[in-house]
Design a protein around this motif. Structure first.
Motif, mmCIF file in Angstrom:
data_model
loop_
_atom_site.group_PDB
_atom_site.id
_atom_site.type_symbol
_atom_site.label_atom_id
_atom_site.label_comp_id
_atom_site.label_asym_id
_atom_site.label_seq_id
_atom_site.Cartn_x
_atom_site.Cartn_y
_atom_site.Cartn_z
ATOM 1 N N ASN A 85 0.925 -1.230 0.003
ATOM 2 C CA ASN A 85 -0.073 -0.004 0.071
ATOM 3 C C ASN A 85 1.017 1.349 0.088
ATOM 4 O O ASN A 85 0.438 2.385 0.164
ATOM 5 N N TYR A 86 2.268 1.097 -0.462
ATOM 6 C CA TYR A 86 3.222 2.302 -0.513
ATOM 7 C C TYR A 86 3.380 2.675 0.758
ATOM 8 O O TYR A 86 4.768 3.013 0.892
ATOM 9 N N ALA A 87 2.716 3.004 1.908
ATOM 10 C CA ALA A 87 2.877 3.461 3.257
ATOM 11 C C ALA A 87 3.766 4.666 3.028
ATOM 12 O O ALA A 87 4.802 5.040 3.771
ATOM 13 N N LEU A 88 3.309 5.562 1.994
ATOM 14 C CA LEU A 88 3.960 6.890 2.066
ATOM 15 C C LEU A 88 3.623 7.854 3.058
ATOM 16 O O LEU A 88 2.506 7.688 3.836
ATOM 17 N N PHE A 89 4.637 8.663 3.799
ATOM 18 C CA PHE A 89 4.373 9.522 4.800
ATOM 19 C C PHE A 89 3.447 10.582 4.537
ATOM 20 O O PHE A 89 3.829 11.383 3.751
ATOM 21 N N PRO A 90 2.084 10.441 4.907
ATOM 22 C CA PRO A 90 1.261 11.518 4.526
ATOM 23 C C PRO A 90 1.522 13.196 4.917
ATOM 24 O O PRO A 90 0.937 13.996 4.327
ATOM 25 N N HIS A 91 2.300 13.172 6.010
ATOM 26 C CA HIS A 91 2.688 14.508 6.430
ATOM 27 C C HIS A 91 3.795 15.320 5.851
ATOM 28 O O HIS A 91 4.110 16.053 6.133
ATOM 29 N N MET A 92 4.343 14.206 4.716
ATOM 30 C CA MET A 92 5.631 14.750 3.969
ATOM 31 C C MET A 92 5.129 15.024 2.583
ATOM 32 O O MET A 92 4.661 14.081 1.927
ATOM 33 N N ASP C 154 -1.662 3.460 9.292
ATOM 34 C CA ASP C 154 -1.334 2.148 8.574
ATOM 35 C C ASP C 154 0.162 1.725 9.239
ATOM 36 O O ASP C 154 1.200 2.438 9.391
ATOM 37 N N PRO C 155 -0.053 0.287 9.604
ATOM 38 C CA PRO C 155 1.276 -0.263 10.325
ATOM 39 C C PRO C 155 2.455 -0.411 9.602
ATOM 40 O O PRO C 155 3.567 -0.165 10.021
ATOM 41 N N ASN C 156 2.183 -0.274 8.225
ATOM 42 C CA ASN C 156 3.234 -0.289 7.215
ATOM 43 C C ASN C 156 4.300 1.253 7.377
ATOM 44 O O ASN C 156 5.487 1.033 7.184
ATOM 45 N N MET C 157 3.517 2.063 7.851
ATOM 46 C CA MET C 157 4.417 3.264 7.951
ATOM 47 C C MET C 157 5.540 3.313 8.867
ATOM 48 O O MET C 157 6.538 3.787 8.491
ATOM 49 N N VAL C 158 5.357 2.496 10.095
ATOM 50 C CA VAL C 158 6.541 2.602 10.946
ATOM 51 C C VAL C 158 7.374 1.605 10.469
ATOM 52 O O VAL C 158 8.637 1.994 10.639
#
Lengths: 472, 275, 261
Positions: A85-92, C154-158
């Motif tokens: 799901n890409y896991a891009l950091f939404p606040h950057m 999203d747990p992937n974020m960490v």
């Protein structure tokens, strides 16, 4: 091949006692594009997460450049992941996402800028740096995720179903892109997907998995042309799978006829399965035909038609550009090269006696099993897969049987052996090397022994298994 | 690493034991002790079930129900009307409707004393047209007014929060299938907003049933409610045992009414959410 | 037509909500001592307010208690929420439910049970006991504001941050904290409001000359309130309005930034 970068040895993972990855072995060479292919729930993503360091193996080891990395934290591994799901950091914004790892390393500003711009260029997003990630399309977010992982300059890039969230057209486009990017940056890619077409078009090497185990490792062409069993054959593309018998080299018999083929007979095995890909079958005149049948359905697929033809005992799938209509009687023919021989799934079927509830006796020894007895004692068949034998040292006292290896051959990282227990011939698989003449001790776990009453039960069970797998 | 994260829960765990669980346990122990001597007893609970105290409980429940009903009757339309406004106006009106909450509760109540008193604004206006003076302050009506004023935002906000999350496509679908605006409201909006209504009801009913400040200031303290009774036992009569027993009964009563109320909430899991 | 009715309803409601405040504001500028007669415009009550030791002391304790309770409960609540989010099974159920106790209990029961505990432990009633009580009823609201944000994360974020070389601590303050900041702010605002607004729990848990605004107004209201209170109310409502206007403006400008494509 060139240098091995990643070695996976005897890797297993259990979640709450459920085995998700079972004793996996494979190597990845530097610069290779390796794909883990299998249906959802086959353990491929878990393997990827163990390589990345998000999961700890239950047992087994992972080596990077020959150094064990089991206990290294994710941030200590020169390995990066592109998440599903890409896991891009939404606040950057885009720039800061890509610069994340560089900023962590405290690189000078100018260098960060250069690198980010370089990787933006690699993924064809030059000029997008100041954009908000939420304003990007799915395909663009995908590119940012790739650039972000690449910017850390990993030795290995792990990609977890990266294209699954994209629509078909974009997916095709990104496949090309991925291939190009890999060539450009020359980094090893380990790619996870359930899409066989993606795997075939991208990979140098494909690892086909099912239920936590590796079924086959090989190049796309190997896997397509020489699938090791009907499961791989069916998973990797549409195919006609036919039960057959081989009495001698270069000849196979199925559907009541003998056909020339290019394979030798397997030692100790006559019963095989034949795979014929629908695109390898041609319509021919009835007199020259190898098989005849009646067209029962026709579907136009864009570049070709897909037909189902009734050939008496079964239906055949045929792809052709020639137009036919349902009801037409057709001749079908194929060259020897199109006949792919697979060994039928191998099992040891051993005549046994149930002595009491949950105790079965065969080959002179008693084993625990999960079967209740009907009557005093009962004749049954014990079914054991070659891989399920527990192989012990011949001196081991706990061994219940002793076997002598007759024949041994190496197949996709394991040894397939024929062995004798007294006069009875069995098949077994070993991860360690065994050679003819070796003596080994054997045992079996209670839940690896399947008790059946007669062979017809087995056929029924196989059919159920197949249906179950397709629901994945 | 995940173990270290889990360990972060420990300080608050200890805090809860010291300042939530231990006090509750202590209250239960007090409630079951006789005020004379150290014997265990249920007498404190039994004492409460006399006609005198039953009337106190009934009065409290009665004013709480009336207050909750009025708040719902006024608050639901308010929440609904705000929710259908254009986004910008919606935000402004919502903030305006809960802004008074930021002013201290006692100051809010005090301001009504100014208006309702014998020399307050209302009586002055009435006398200007030759009526009055009428007594408004120190009546039951003043209590309702004060409670409505203090608790109304607790009704409006939860209902509003649920209403704005209802996808407009449901209403469009209902209208597409032939419903009038009115029946679409009753058949779609109303049932879907029930979780908010239930939260609102419990958020108004709970403080209303246990209040002792508002009656004391606006009714002059001439009717005894359960909140006043508890305060009275602790601060005037010094009977901590009976006071604890009444507190336990109030707690049980509130928990029971919440459980009954939640039976009506069919929205499923709201495990961790505040509203 | 209907639109107009709806708006009229909302305006009527706002009139009901603001009339008492308006009256306070008007009287705060009254020259006369009583609220009965308008004696002309004056700022005398504002001057008197700042010279009223009792009110100033009450205001001081109210704000000090609110600020400290907000800071402490926000920190404890945020870390606890993060821990609870990683818990599963029985421990999670225990934490989530215990956390609800102060939310579900009426103020009077919470206040009295804590008073019993402090008395039992022979702790001297004063600012410390009041502060502990405030922190106790604020933490649950912080946790309840932060927990849903963590759940949405999203747990992937960490994992992505760790994967890109961040240490767990860097991943926390660079990724997790910004992501749940809205929940933390909401929790902190709630905590501050609850603390400022509280009367019942403070009333039972304070002592030795520590009086907050609520308690001051409560005891004064029975004797008759001096007009300085009108002035104080006016100042408070104006400060809160200004603060909210600033916060809202920031939120709005953030929203519009997000919205542009």
């Amino acid at each position: 091949m060139s240098n091995t970068i990643i070695e996976v040895r005897d890797l297993s993972k259990e979640f709450d006692g459920e085995v998700v990855v079972n004793y996996i072995n494979f190597n990845v060479a530097e610069g290779e594009f390796v794909t883990l292919l299998g249906p959802s729930g086959c353990g491929k993503t878990t393997i990827l997460r163990m390589i990345a360091g998000f999961e700890t193996p239950t047992s087994g080891d992972i080596y990077l450049y020959g150094k064990k990395i089991n206990d290294a934290a994710p941030n200590e591994r020169p390995v990066n992941t592109v998440f599903q799901n890409y896991a891009l950091f939404p606040h950057m914004n885009v720039f800061n996402n890509i610069a994340f790892s560089l900023a962590i390393k405290k690189l000078p500003k100018k260098q960060i800028e250069e690198k980010v711009n370089y990787y933006l260029d690699v993924v064809n997003l030059s000029g997008y740096g100041s954009r908000d990630v939420s304003s990007l399309s799915g395909g663009q977010q995908q590119r940012v995720a790739i650039a972000r992982a690449l910017a850390n300059e990993p030795k290995v890039l792990l990609l977890d179903e990266p294209l699954s969230a994209l629509d078909l057209k974009l997916r095709k486009e990104m496949q090309q892109e991925l291939k190009r990017i890999q060539k450009e940056v020359q980094i090893t890619f380990i790619y996870v997907t359930h899409d066989q077409e993606e795997a075939l078009s991208l990979s140098d090497k494909i690892i086909v998995m099912r239920k936590g185990e590796i079924l086959q490792i090989g190049s796309p062409i190997d896997i397509y042309d020489e699938p090791i069993n009907s499961y791989v054959a069916d998973f990797i593309g549409e195919s006609n799978i036919i039960d057959a018998v081989m009495h001698k080299n270069y000849e196979v018999e199925f559907l009541g006829k003998k056909f020339k083929c290019v394979d030798k007979k397997f030692p100790e095995t006559t019963s095989v399965k034949v795979v014929i890909r629908p695109e390898d079958i041609e319509f021919s005149s009835l007199e020259n035909a190898q098989l005849t049948g009646t067209i029962i359905s026709s579907t136009f697929k864009g570049v070709h038609y897909e037909y189902k033809a009734d050939i008496g005992e079964m239906e055949f799938l045929v792809q052709s550009t020639v137009e036919k209509s349902p009801g037409d009687i057709v001749g079908l023919s194929f060259v020897p090269n199109a006949i792919h021989i697979m060994r039928a799934e191998q099992r040891n079927i051993i005549s046994s006696k149930m002595k009491q509830d949950n105790v079965v006796s065969f080959l002179g020894a008693d084993f625990e099993c999960e079967h209740e007895i009907a009557g005093q004692s009962q004749d049954v068949l014990a079914v054991i897969k070659p891989a399920d034998w527990i192989i012990l040292d011949k001196a081991d006292k706990s061994a219940k049987l002793e076997a002598v290896i007759q024949y041994s051959s190496y197949h996709s990282e394991r040894y397939e052996c024929v062995a004798k227990i007294g006069d009875f011939t069995i098949l077994l698989e070993s991860i360690t090397a065994l050679k003819p003449g070796d003596r080994v001790g054997l045992d079996v776990d209670s839940d690896d022994i399947m008790i059946i009453l007669d062979e017809e039960d087995l056929i029924e069970m196989d059919q159920e298994m197949d249906e179950e797998e397709w629901e994945d | 690493m995940s173990k270290k994260v889990k360990a972060l829960a420990l300080p608050y765990g200890l805090w809860m034991i010291a300042f939530t669980l231990a006090p509750m346990a202590l209250m239960a122990i007090y409630a079951m002790r006789s005020s004379q001597g150290q014997a265990w007893t249920f007498k404190n609970f039994a004492n409460f079930f006399s006609p005198l105290y039953m009337k106190v409980l009934w009065e409290s429940v009665y004013i709480a129900i009336i207050t909750t009903a009025i708040s719902l009757a006024i608050g639901y339309p308010a929440a609904y009307f705000i929710s259908v406004l254009p986004r910008k106006q919606r935000d402004i009106f919502l903030v305006l409707s809960i802004l008074p909450m930021w002013m201290n509760f006692l100051l809010r109540t005090y301001s009504w004393m100014n208006i309702l008193g014998r020399n307050g604004l209302i009586n002055k206006m009435l006398s200007a047209i030759g009526i009055g003076p009428v007594s408004i302050l120190y009546t039951r009506g003043a209590v309702y007014l004060g409670m409505l004023y203090n608790f109304l935002p607790f009704m409006i906000y939860p209902i509003y929060a649920v209403l704005i999350k209802i996808s407009p496509s449901y209403l469009e679908a209902a209208k597409d299938l032939g419903a009038s605006s009115w029946s679409a409201f009753w058949k779609i909006t109303m049932p879907l907003s029930m979780p908010g209504v239930i939260t609102g009801i419990s958020m108004v009913f709970m403080p209303a049933v246990s209040t002792f400040v508002i009656p004391e200031l606006l009714e002059g303290g001439h009717t005894m409610y359960i909140g006043n009774l508890i305060q009275h036992q602790f601060l005037q009569k010094g009977d901590w045992n009976f006071g604890s027993a009444i507190s336990m009964i109030l707690m049980a009563f509130v928990l029971l009414s919440m459980m009954v109320l939640n039976k009506f909430d069919t929205s499923g899991s709201k495990e961790d959410a505040l509203w | 037509m209907v639109k107009r009715l709806e708006k009229a309803y909302i305006y009527a409601l706002l009139f009901f909500l603001y009339a008492p405040i308006g009256v306070l504001i008007v009287y705060s500028f009254n020259q006369n001592k009583t609220n009965r007669v308008w004696g002309g415009f004056s700022l005398r009550w504002y001057i008197a307010l700042f010279n009223n030791r009792d009110i100033m002391s009450a205001l001081y304790y109210t704000l000090l208690c609110a600020v400290l309770a907000t800071i402490i409960s926000t920190i404890i609540g945020t870390f606890t929420a993060i821990a609870v989010d990683s818990l599963d099974g029985l421990m999670r159920v225990v934490y989530v439910n215990l956390n609800y106790i102060p939310v579900i209990n009426t103020d009077i029961v919470t206040g009295i049970s804590m008073m019993l505990a402090f008395a039992f432990a022979k702790i001297k009633f004063g600012f410390a006991t009041m502060l502990i009580a405030h922190i106790s009823f604020c933490i649950p609201y912080v946790i309840l504001s932060v927990l849903p944000k963590l759940k949405q994360m999203d747990p992937n974020m960490v994992e992505a941050a760790l994967d890109l070389g961040a240490t767990p601590w860097q991943a926390f303050y660079k990724i997790v904290l910004p992501d749940i900041s809205v929940g933390i702010t909401t929790g902190a605002l709630l905590a501050f409001t609850l603390s400022i607004d509280d009367f019942v729990i403070s009333f039972f848990n304070t002592g030795s000359g520590v009086t907050n605004l609520s308690i001051y107004v409560y005891s004064a209201a029975k004797k008759g309130i001096s007009p300085e209170i009108n002035a104080l109310s006016t100042i408070m409502i104006l400060v809160v309005t200004a603060l909210l206007a600033i916060i809202n403006k920031r939120a709005l400008s953030n929203n519009s930034k997000r919205g542009e494509k």
